[in-house]
Design an enzyme around this catalytic site. Sequence first.
Site, PDB file in Angstrom:
ATOM      1  N   ASP A 116       0.803  -1.209   0.065  1.00  0.00           N
ATOM      2  CA  ASP A 116      -0.015   0.168   0.048  1.00  0.00           C
ATOM      3  C   ASP A 116       0.830   1.226   0.034  1.00  0.00           C
ATOM      4  OD1 ASP A 116      -1.416   2.285   0.702  1.00  0.00           O
ATOM      5  OD2 ASP A 116      -2.728   1.088   2.142  1.00  0.00           O
ATOM      6  N   VAL A 117       0.899   2.097  -1.033  1.00  0.00           N
ATOM      7  CA  VAL A 117       2.014   2.911  -1.327  1.00  0.00           C
ATOM      8  C   VAL A 117       1.688   4.123  -0.282  1.00  0.00           C
ATOM      9  CG1 VAL A 117       2.330   2.741  -3.677  1.00  0.00           C
ATOM     10  CG2 VAL A 117       0.715   4.144  -3.030  1.00  0.00           C
ATOM     11  N   ASN A 153       2.208   5.479 -10.263  1.00  0.00           N
ATOM     12  CA  ASN A 153       1.088   5.503 -10.707  1.00  0.00           C
ATOM     13  C   ASN A 153      -0.154   5.632 -10.040  1.00  0.00           C
ATOM     14  OD1 ASN A 153      -0.811   5.143 -13.305  1.00  0.00           O
ATOM     15  ND2 ASN A 153      -0.846   3.261 -12.178  1.00  0.00           N
ATOM     16  N   TYR A 182      -9.495  14.743  -5.145  1.00  0.00           N
ATOM     17  CA  TYR A 182      -8.649  14.265  -6.151  1.00  0.00           C
ATOM     18  C   TYR A 182      -7.985  15.447  -6.972  1.00  0.00           C
ATOM     19  CZ  TYR A 182      -7.660  11.605 -10.275  1.00  0.00           C
ATOM     20  OH  TYR A 182      -6.967  11.115 -11.505  1.00  0.00           O
ATOM     21  N   LYS A 217      -4.193  15.924  -7.232  1.00  0.00           N
ATOM     22  CA  LYS A 217      -3.158  16.284  -8.589  1.00  0.00           C
ATOM     23  C   LYS A 217      -2.381  17.402  -8.516  1.00  0.00           C
ATOM     24  CE  LYS A 217      -4.017  11.895  -9.939  1.00  0.00           C
ATOM     25  NZ  LYS A 217      -2.825  10.956  -9.891  1.00  0.00           N
TER      26      LYS A 217
HETATM   27  C1  BGC Z   1      -9.844  10.995 -13.869  1.00  0.00           C
HETATM   28  C2  BGC Z   1     -10.838  10.203 -14.413  1.00  0.00           C
HETATM   29  C3  BGC Z   1     -11.561  11.445 -15.648  1.00  0.00           C
HETATM   30  C4  BGC Z   1     -10.320  12.017 -16.257  1.00  0.00           C
HETATM   31  C5  BGC Z   1     -10.921  13.279 -17.236  1.00  0.00           C
HETATM   32  C6  BGC Z   1      -8.860  11.601 -14.709  1.00  0.00           C
HETATM   33  O1  BGC Z   1      -7.694  11.805 -13.685  1.00  0.00           O
HETATM   34  O2  BGC Z   1      -9.318   9.826 -13.127  1.00  0.00           O
HETATM   35  O3  BGC Z   1     -12.029   9.873 -13.876  1.00  0.00           O
HETATM   36  O4  BGC Z   1     -12.502  10.865 -16.438  1.00  0.00           O
HETATM   37  O5  BGC Z   1      -9.540  12.763 -15.376  1.00  0.00           O
HETATM   38  O6  BGC Z   1     -11.807  14.235 -16.505  1.00  0.00           O
END
Ligand code: BGC
Length: 283
Positions: free
Chosen positions: A81-82, A108, A181, A185
């Site tokens: 588990d990273v 990744n 998310y 990123k």
């Molecule tokens: C997400 C996807 C999404 C894509 C474009 C990715 O980083 O994991 O769920 O479809 O970005 O929106």
Amino acid sequence: MDTAFQAADPAPSPLPRRRLLEGQQALVTGANSGIGKAVAVALGEAGADVVVNYVAGPEAAEAVAEEIRSHGVQAMAVQADVSREEDVEAMYEHIFATFGTIDILVANAGLQRDAAFERMTLAAWNTVLGVNLTGQFLCCRAAIREFKQRGIRREISRAAGKIICMSSVHDRIPWAGHVNYAASKGGVAMLMQSLAQEVAPHRIRVNAVSPGAIRTPINTDAWETPEAYAALMRLIPYKRIGEPDDIANAVVWLASDESDYVTGTTLYVDGGMTLYPGFEAGG
Ligand code: BGC
């Protein structure tokens, strides 16, 4: 232009791959499915030995390793588990004991836990940041330690090591309903650039690939039905969904000496998703 594409559109046929990575050792995290799997197989096709990291589902990971071995290189599946320091350290120890060293890390492993902001739990926030950002920190740190103390293997590569961080178009495109998310990123972008700056004098290259919508299990809802696919196409000027191999091609290049003067860069592999497609006929 006919934009009546279907979810069933066949993927473009794979391009022949040159053995650009002969003799190198690679670790790909989250390599038992989706983008990670395609990357791991592509690195093997390009001549690298590959460690297939996974957190759950040993059978799938072993199948990926088997497929990699069919390209005449070594491969092994390693569970970790990273987001857990002790798991990452144990994984690297196992890799060094078995393969001796590594030359390429593809950080990744990533996941989504989507929710409207007011309903987003701390657990969902921590899981996403833990895997997507802290996981990259831990895996990069262990790789950097090895690259620095080992140095360049001239017969193998011009660089002492190469890291490719898997990011997303959402390191730039804000994403309602996916704040954890997108934040993770966005963090990857600065992790990658700051680290690239720090280790460049050691001839270690650090870059990112930012995929757009790729046909993988993480976003099935976005492409599975014809309606969803048609809606998705409004966001993609190139008018096709990305395939895992589109990402693998970029990673192989960034891992190879063909990109030796490239560091601190994010390569968007997104069919133009970051080109503000909403402005195509407006503004
Ligand atoms: C997400 C996807 C999404 C894509 C474009 C990715 O980083 O994991 O769920 O479809 O970005 O929106």
